[in-house]
Design an enzyme around this catalytic site. Structure first.
Site, mmCIF file in Angstrom:
data_model
loop_
_atom_site.group_PDB
_atom_site.id
_atom_site.type_symbol
_atom_site.label_atom_id
_atom_site.label_comp_id
_atom_site.label_asym_id
_atom_site.label_seq_id
_atom_site.Cartn_x
_atom_site.Cartn_y
_atom_site.Cartn_z
ATOM 1 N N TYR A 197 0.864 -1.190 0.000
ATOM 2 C CA TYR A 197 0.000 0.000 0.000
ATOM 3 C C TYR A 197 0.896 1.233 0.000
ATOM 4 O O TYR A 197 1.883 1.302 0.735
ATOM 5 C CB TYR A 197 -0.898 0.026 1.240
ATOM 6 C CG TYR A 197 -1.748 1.283 1.317
ATOM 7 C CD1 TYR A 197 -2.961 1.357 0.652
ATOM 8 C CD2 TYR A 197 -1.318 2.397 2.043
ATOM 9 C CE1 TYR A 197 -3.733 2.507 0.700
ATOM 10 C CE2 TYR A 197 -2.084 3.547 2.099
ATOM 11 C CZ TYR A 197 -3.291 3.600 1.421
ATOM 12 O OH TYR A 197 -4.047 4.731 1.463
ATOM 13 N N GLU B 205 -3.116 7.932 -4.198
ATOM 14 C CA GLU B 205 -3.056 6.600 -3.579
ATOM 15 C C GLU B 205 -2.843 5.527 -4.634
ATOM 16 O O GLU B 205 -3.472 5.554 -5.688
ATOM 17 C CB GLU B 205 -4.352 6.317 -2.814
ATOM 18 C CG GLU B 205 -4.405 4.952 -2.143
ATOM 19 C CD GLU B 205 -5.769 4.652 -1.559
ATOM 20 O OE1 GLU B 205 -5.894 4.704 -0.329
ATOM 21 O OE2 GLU B 205 -6.713 4.382 -2.337
#
Length: 387
Positions: A109, A197
């Site tokens: 992530y 992101e």
């Protein structure tokens, strides 16, 4: 303002961030043509909505033939996709992203966002990427790493080395990670983004890094600096009332309750909703009409609130600071008469010329319920809504 995955990946690719081969499609025929252009025997079909949790909701599918792809496109396009983040109504699917699948070894992530507490841009990373990052942050916050960037310096390559070697990446992958993080930083600066992101950031079987999914949130307050944002905006992903509110300079967010709120000032609007909840009611919206609260804005605000069929009562909470309460009262009376309100309306005024304003409301001939305080107003609104 949220961007779609295909838009975010195109922008990341412009900054040198590697993304899977993929093409957006806006019809079933386009989806078939894009798959044939990409080549291969299998593809990933992704519904493009401004919400997470698409995979669990059936919005991300792997297909093994053109026939399967056509069927998936028919089932997704033009229909609402309901995920854990959309609410029961879901979000309309007007576009798909058709991509070629790859062989993956690991998933991470990675996000760059505005950390308001630290007053700087901050990279958030975890060795455990994928759909469950929110759950991971709740259950094991120690698995999340944060790297704050000095405002006057920005991103530095050693920060990528620190993170990459800590995750056990090979030297070549760490070099790629540095380029990816630098690209994310450049893009965030270029777009005035609140968040960039990548989830997941994957390591392929060949040892290369690849942004499998991407999300970008641009700062609404900086959109005036970005005329290109008009092309990126997708009106199908927003409540039509919110789009109308933007046209009139109103800040409106639709909620699930039955008490419509009209307030001047964001802080006061949140306090108003808190008081409604405290006394057993449910706000139907957040609506900030701004400091001036002129009659035309008040009229449009009433129309927005009344367009929600769930609303059973309206609470108007105005603080007369920039504009006097008597002028605000005249605006409320004019707007109420023009719109033709048939629901209970509770009005609370506070500030300059409050007494004159309340007298105008009480002698207006309109069926308005006046309140002496915010607590009194909240109680009366909840009672008027039948709660």
């Amino acid at each position: 303002m949220n961007l779609h995955e295909y838009q975010a990946k195109r922008l990341l690719s412009e900054e040198g961030v590697p993304v899977p081969p993929g093409i957006p499609a806006f019809s079933v025929k386009e989806a078939v043509n894009q798959a044939r252009e990409l080549g291969g025997q299998s593809w990933i079909v992704k519904a493009q909505v401004h919400a997470g949790g698409r995979g669990k909701a059936g919005g991300v599918r792997r297909v093994e033939s053109i026939a399967e792809l056509e069927k998936a496109a028919q089932e997704l396009l033009g229909k609402p996709l309901v995920t854990a983040q959309t609410g029961p109504g879901g979000q309309h699917v007007a576009a798909l992203l058709v991509e070629k699948p790859g062989q993956l070894a690991r998933e991470f992530y990675m996000a760059l966002l505005v950390d308001r507490g630290a007053a700087r841009m901050t990279f958030i990373a975890s060795a455990e990427g994928g759909m469950e990052i929110e759950e991971l942050a709740r259950q094991r916050p120690e698995a999340i790493q944060r790297i704050g960037l000095e405002p006057g310096i920005g991103f530095l390559p050693y920060q990528a080395r620190q993170l990459g070697f800590g995750f056990g990446l090979e030297a070549s992958a760490v070099q790629q990670l540095s380029r990816i993080m630098h690209g994310m930083y450049r893009l965030a600066e270029r777009l005035d983004a609140q968040m960039v992101e990548i989830n997941p950031l994957a390591v392929t079987a060949a040892g290369d890094l690849l942004a499998l999914d991407a999300k970008i949130v641009m700062d609404d307050n900086a959109l005036y600096r970005h005329p290109e944002s008009d092309e990126l905006f997708d009106s199908t992903q927003q409540d039509p009332r919110e789009i109308t509110a933007r046209q009139f300079g109103l800040n409106y967010i639709s909620l699930e309750g039955n008490i419509g709120c009209m307030v001047n000032g964001a802080g006061l609007a949140m306090a108003t909703m808190d008081l409604i909840k405290l006394h057993g009611g449910e706000p139907a919206n957040f609506l900030d009409v701004g400091g001036g609260a002129a009659a035309d804005k008040v009229t449009q605000a009433f129309k927005l609130i009344l367009s929600d069929q769930r609303v059973r009562a309206i609470l108007v909470n105005i603080f007369g600071g920039i504009t006097r309460c008597d002028l605000l009262a005249q605006g409320i009376i004019q707007a109420a008469a023009e719109v033709g309100i048939h629901l209970p309306v509770v009005v609370r005024l506070e500030g300059t010329n409050r007494e004159e304003g309340m007298a105008l409301l009480q002698h207006s001939g309109l069926s308005l319920i006046t309140a002496d305080s915010l607590t009194d107003a909240a109680r009366k609104a909840v009672e008027a809504a039948g709660g």
